[in-house]
Design a protein around this motif. Structure first.
Motif, PDB file in Angstrom:
ATOM      1  N   ASN A  59      28.397  52.979  39.164  1.00 18.35           N
ATOM      2  CA  ASN A  59      29.830  53.275  39.355  1.00 18.35           C
ATOM      3  C   ASN A  59      30.760  53.060  38.173  1.00 18.35           C
ATOM      4  O   ASN A  59      31.982  53.073  38.338  1.00 18.35           O
ATOM      5  CB  ASN A  59      30.389  52.507  40.566  1.00 18.35           C
ATOM      6  CG  ASN A  59      30.046  53.243  41.841  1.00 18.35           C
ATOM      7  OD1 ASN A  59      30.095  54.474  41.876  1.00 18.35           O
ATOM      8  ND2 ASN A  59      29.663  52.508  42.862  1.00 18.35           N
TER       9      ASN A  59
ATOM     10  N   LYS B  78      28.766  56.588  34.407  1.00 13.66           N
ATOM     11  CA  LYS B  78      27.665  57.137  33.596  1.00 13.66           C
ATOM     12  C   LYS B  78      27.466  58.622  33.828  1.00 13.66           C
ATOM     13  O   LYS B  78      27.383  59.405  32.892  1.00 13.66           O
ATOM     14  CB  LYS B  78      26.328  56.464  33.940  1.00 13.66           C
ATOM     15  CG  LYS B  78      26.135  55.086  33.453  1.00 13.66           C
ATOM     16  CD  LYS B  78      24.743  54.582  33.816  1.00 13.66           C
ATOM     17  CE  LYS B  78      24.411  54.659  35.289  1.00 13.66           C
ATOM     18  NZ  LYS B  78      25.294  53.881  36.160  1.00 13.66           N
ATOM     19  N   SER B  79      27.356  58.981  35.125  1.00 13.42           N
ATOM     20  CA  SER B  79      27.081  60.388  35.425  1.00 13.42           C
ATOM     21  C   SER B  79      28.243  61.276  35.017  1.00 13.42           C
ATOM     22  O   SER B  79      28.040  62.401  34.558  1.00 13.42           O
ATOM     23  CB  SER B  79      26.759  60.569  36.908  1.00 13.42           C
ATOM     24  OG  SER B  79      25.573  59.870  37.215  1.00 13.42           O
ATOM     25  N   THR B  80      29.453  60.769  35.164  1.00  6.60           N
ATOM     26  CA  THR B  80      30.631  61.533  34.733  1.00  6.60           C
ATOM     27  C   THR B  80      30.589  61.726  33.221  1.00  6.60           C
ATOM     28  O   THR B  80      30.823  62.831  32.713  1.00  6.60           O
ATOM     29  CB  THR B  80      31.925  60.784  35.137  1.00  6.60           C
ATOM     30  OG1 THR B  80      31.843  60.458  36.524  1.00  6.60           O
ATOM     31  CG2 THR B  80      33.147  61.628  34.881  1.00  6.60           C
TER      32      THR B  80
ATOM     33  N   ALA C  34      35.945  59.337  30.641  1.00  7.93           N
ATOM     34  CA  ALA C  34      34.955  60.383  30.901  1.00  7.93           C
ATOM     35  C   ALA C  34      35.506  61.419  31.877  1.00  7.93           C
ATOM     36  O   ALA C  34      35.267  62.618  31.738  1.00  7.93           O
ATOM     37  CB  ALA C  34      33.678  59.757  31.437  1.00  7.93           C
ATOM     38  N   GLU C  35      36.248  60.920  32.855  1.00  9.90           N
ATOM     39  CA  GLU C  35      36.809  61.813  33.863  1.00  9.90           C
ATOM     40  C   GLU C  35      37.767  62.830  33.225  1.00  9.90           C
ATOM     41  O   GLU C  35      37.767  64.007  33.586  1.00  9.90           O
ATOM     42  CB  GLU C  35      37.564  60.976  34.900  1.00  9.90           C
ATOM     43  CG  GLU C  35      37.641  61.615  36.245  1.00  9.90           C
ATOM     44  CD  GLU C  35      38.055  60.596  37.311  1.00  9.90           C
ATOM     45  OE1 GLU C  35      37.253  60.384  38.236  1.00  9.90           O
ATOM     46  OE2 GLU C  35      39.147  60.016  37.195  1.00  9.90           O
TER      47      GLU C  35
ATOM     48  N   LYS D  16      37.109  54.422  31.642  1.00 11.99           N
ATOM     49  CA  LYS D  16      38.236  54.245  32.574  1.00 11.99           C
ATOM     50  C   LYS D  16      39.434  53.621  31.852  1.00 11.99           C
ATOM     51  O   LYS D  16      40.153  52.789  32.416  1.00 11.99           O
ATOM     52  CB  LYS D  16      37.818  53.429  33.812  1.00 11.99           C
ATOM     53  CG  LYS D  16      36.575  53.996  34.519  1.00 11.99           C
ATOM     54  CD  LYS D  16      36.407  53.469  35.938  1.00 11.99           C
ATOM     55  CE  LYS D  16      35.067  53.942  36.532  1.00 11.99           C
ATOM     56  NZ  LYS D  16      34.841  53.537  37.908  1.00 11.99           N
TER      57      LYS D  16
ATOM     58  N   ASP E  35      41.987  54.993  31.267  1.00 14.42           N
ATOM     59  CA  ASP E  35      43.195  55.513  31.935  1.00 14.42           C
ATOM     60  C   ASP E  35      43.720  54.585  33.035  1.00 14.42           C
ATOM     61  O   ASP E  35      44.853  54.739  33.495  1.00 14.42           O
ATOM     62  CB  ASP E  35      42.892  56.899  32.525  1.00 14.42           C
ATOM     63  CG  ASP E  35      41.650  56.909  33.400  1.00 14.42           C
ATOM     64  OD1 ASP E  35      41.780  56.960  34.617  1.00 14.42           O
ATOM     65  OD2 ASP E  35      40.530  56.850  32.854  1.00 14.42           O
TER      66      ASP E  35
HETATM   67  N1  LIG Z   1      39.743  56.352  36.456  1.00 11.42           N
HETATM   68  C1  LIG Z   1      38.576  56.803  36.034  1.00 11.42           C
HETATM   69  N2  LIG Z   1      37.553  56.951  36.890  1.00 11.42           N
HETATM   70  C2  LIG Z   1      36.381  57.407  36.431  1.00 11.42           C
HETATM   71  C3  LIG Z   1      36.190  57.731  35.055  1.00 11.42           C
HETATM   72  N3  LIG Z   1      34.902  58.149  34.901  1.00 11.42           N
HETATM   73  C4  LIG Z   1      34.327  58.093  36.117  1.00 11.42           C
HETATM   74  N4  LIG Z   1      35.205  57.644  37.046  1.00 11.42           N
HETATM   75  C5  LIG Z   1      34.981  57.476  38.512  1.00 11.42           C
HETATM   76  O1  LIG Z   1      34.090  56.387  38.729  1.00 11.42           O
HETATM   77  C6  LIG Z   1      33.278  56.640  39.884  1.00 11.42           C
HETATM   78  C7  LIG Z   1      31.816  56.507  39.531  1.00 11.42           C
HETATM   79  O2  LIG Z   1      31.471  57.525  38.608  1.00 11.42           O
HETATM   80  P1  LIG Z   1      29.952  57.962  38.367  1.00 11.42           P
HETATM   81  O3  LIG Z   1      29.962  58.864  37.188  1.00 11.42           O
HETATM   82  O4  LIG Z   1      29.321  58.480  39.594  1.00 11.42           O
HETATM   83  O5  LIG Z   1      29.298  56.549  37.992  1.00 11.42           O
HETATM   84  P2  LIG Z   1      27.770  56.114  37.768  1.00 11.42           P
HETATM   85  O6  LIG Z   1      27.317  55.470  39.040  1.00 11.42           O
HETATM   86  O7  LIG Z   1      27.830  55.107  36.671  1.00 11.42           O
HETATM   87  O8  LIG Z   1      26.968  57.307  37.424  1.00 11.42           O
HETATM   88  C8  LIG Z   1      33.641  58.048  40.354  1.00 11.42           C
HETATM   89  O9  LIG Z   1      34.574  57.924  41.395  1.00 11.42           O
HETATM   90  C9  LIG Z   1      34.286  58.669  39.132  1.00 11.42           C
HETATM   91  O10 LIG Z   1      35.218  59.679  39.455  1.00 11.42           O
HETATM   92  C10 LIG Z   1      37.304  57.584  34.164  1.00 11.42           C
HETATM   93  O11 LIG Z   1      37.236  57.850  32.967  1.00 11.42           O
HETATM   94  N5  LIG Z   1      38.457  57.114  34.710  1.00 11.42           N
END
Ligand SMILES: Nc1nc2c(ncn2[C@@H]2O[C@H](COP(=O)(O)OP(=O)(O)O)[C@@H](O)[C@H]2O)c(=O)[nH]1
Ligand SMILES: [Mg+2]
Length: 397
Positions: free
Chosen positions: A10, A13-15, A253-254, A226, A228
């Motif tokens: 969470n 990473k995937s984003t 990343a988002e 994150k 932001d």
């Molecule tokens: N505020 C914010 N949220 C983010 C960012 N990157 C990812 N997220 C959120 O973090 C959550 C987990 O992201 P995900 O990519 O699935 O994480 P993973 O489990 O590490 O692969 C999701 O709700 C994303 O939308 C970012 O740069 N800013």
């Protein structure tokens, strides 16, 4: 060369992976034939060397946007970092397998502190992201320690009898991690283990070795994601001071994903890594607001989303790779009229001869000289190449 994206659940990473591997333009050729489900192609950004010659290059792989050339690199989304991953917990074995292939790691952390140890959402900044950095280091150290200790007693006794030098033995023992003799020698000297017989090395010594091997074979860059979120900036400043040895780059990343998707759909013109974008297509109010937020709060405040910069820094600074174009002094085009179609990522200290071998074994074997196409100067086989050089190899027919 392969980039591994790691981090606890969470953190984004995937984003990050999705953003980094999303090409805005249609890609004709995908390099790296065997692609696993969690792997993909990202792109490092360099200057298009053709620009200096008044041209634009036509990459066979990757693409060009404006004056920038995007060169493919293989990336893996390493899922499954949970406590005890090194013991095979969770998807531990898959995790370690993916890691062993990676040359450099991008450790994604939630720098806002809103994701706890288990990957659950908590109010920022109640979790300290510094713990995540230490946690990944430990998991890696224990994983490597297990590899060091595998059959250690028999191995060290056997080596004692054959009188093989310790660094040669260790390099052999850890060849799976890419630990070369030069490296094991350096580590043994650094840890003052030279005067001590291998059979007398204790658990602490072996752990020290594991740590050094980790630092050298799995160099890491920290993606402070994150940024932001409110409070993230303060955490970033604090943690950067706490870990002066790491390269830390703030990112969202988002935001990068949103920009690349908008560009892909023709809504904006955006060059990954840039500090701005141009609006091109018709947008609804929601899209306008989202992109406006990114423009003001991410690009405006931090100069970029950080994603492209993290890839480039991992490859060109942390690993020290250089990008080299094969090209001719007489013409930059290949037989099909493509300008500088190829670009190779080469390890640090590569010479013209290394490059010749990379192009073709025959070029290496029959090397006569090389020509630096930008300066038109002839250079020998020992000549060290510089990032973004254009090189012609002259070989015996
Ligand atoms: N505020 C914010 N949220 C983010 C960012 N990157 C990812 N997220 C959120 O973090 C959550 C987990 O992201 P995900 O990519 O699935 O994480 P993973 O489990 O590490 O692969 C999701 O709700 C994303 O939308 C970012 O740069 N800013
Ligand atoms: Mg994921």
């Amino acid at each position: 060369m392969q980039i591994g994206v790691v981090g606890k659940p969470n953190v984004g990473k995937s984003t990050f992976f999705k953003a980094a591997t999303l090409a805005e333009v249609e890609i004709a050729n995908y390099p790296f034939a065997t692609i696993k489900p969690n792997s993909g192609v990202g792109y490092v950004k360099i200057n298009d060397a053709a620009v200096q010659f008044g041209k634009t290059s036509n990459p066979r792989e990757g693409f060009v946007l404006g004056k920038s050339r995007f060169v493919p690199v293989q990336m893996v989304d390493v899922a499954g970092l949970v406590p005890g991953a090194h013991e095979g917990k969770g998807m531990g074995n898959q995790f370690m397998n993916d890691l062993s292939q990676a040359d450099v790691l991008i450790h994604v952390v939630d720098i806002s502190g809103s994701t706890n140890d288990k990957g659950e959402q908590v109010d920022p900044p109640s979790h300290d992201p510094a713990d995540d950095i230490k946690f990944l280091e430990e998991e890696l150290d224990y994983w490597i320690l297990a590899l060091v200790k595998k059959g250690w007693d028999r191995f060290s006794r056997g080596m004692q009898q054959t009188h093989i030098e310790a660094h040669i033995a260790i390099a052999k023992h850890l060849s799976g991690l890419g630990c070369k003799e030069e490296l094991s020698k350096k580590i043994i000297e650094k840890l003052n283990l030279k005067g001590k017989h291998m059979i007398d090395w204790d658990d602490d010594d072996l752990m020290d070795i594991a740590k050094e091997v980790r630092k050298e074979t799995k160099p890491m860059i920290i993606a402070c994601n994150k940024i932001d979120v409110k409070g993230a900036e303060e955490n970033y400043e604090r943690i950067k001071k706490q870990f002066p040895d790491y390269t830390m780059i703030k990112c969202s990343a988002e935001s990068e994903l949103a920009l690349r998707e908008a560009a892909k759909h023709g809504l904006i013109e955006y060059i990954p890594g840039a500090s701005t974008f141009e609006i091109k297509g018709n947008m609804n109010e929601k899209q306008k607001a989202a992109l406006g937020f990114i423009k003001e709060n991410i690009l405006g405040k931090h100069t970029s989303t950080g994603v492209q910069n993290i890839l480039d820094t991992a490859v060109f600074e942390v690993l020290g790779y250089i990008a080299i174009f094969p090209g001719g002094v007489a013409k930059l085009e290949d037989s099909e009229g493509r300008v500088l179609p190829d670009c190779f990522l080469m390890p640090p200290n590569s010479t013209t001869l290394d490059f010749a071998f990379r192009l073709h074994t025959d070029f290496g074997k029959r090397f006569i000289r090389a020509i630096d196409v930008k300066t038109k100067r002839a250079v020998g086989k020992e000549h060290r190449l510089i990032h973004e050089d254009v090189v012609e190899i002259v070989a015996d027919a």
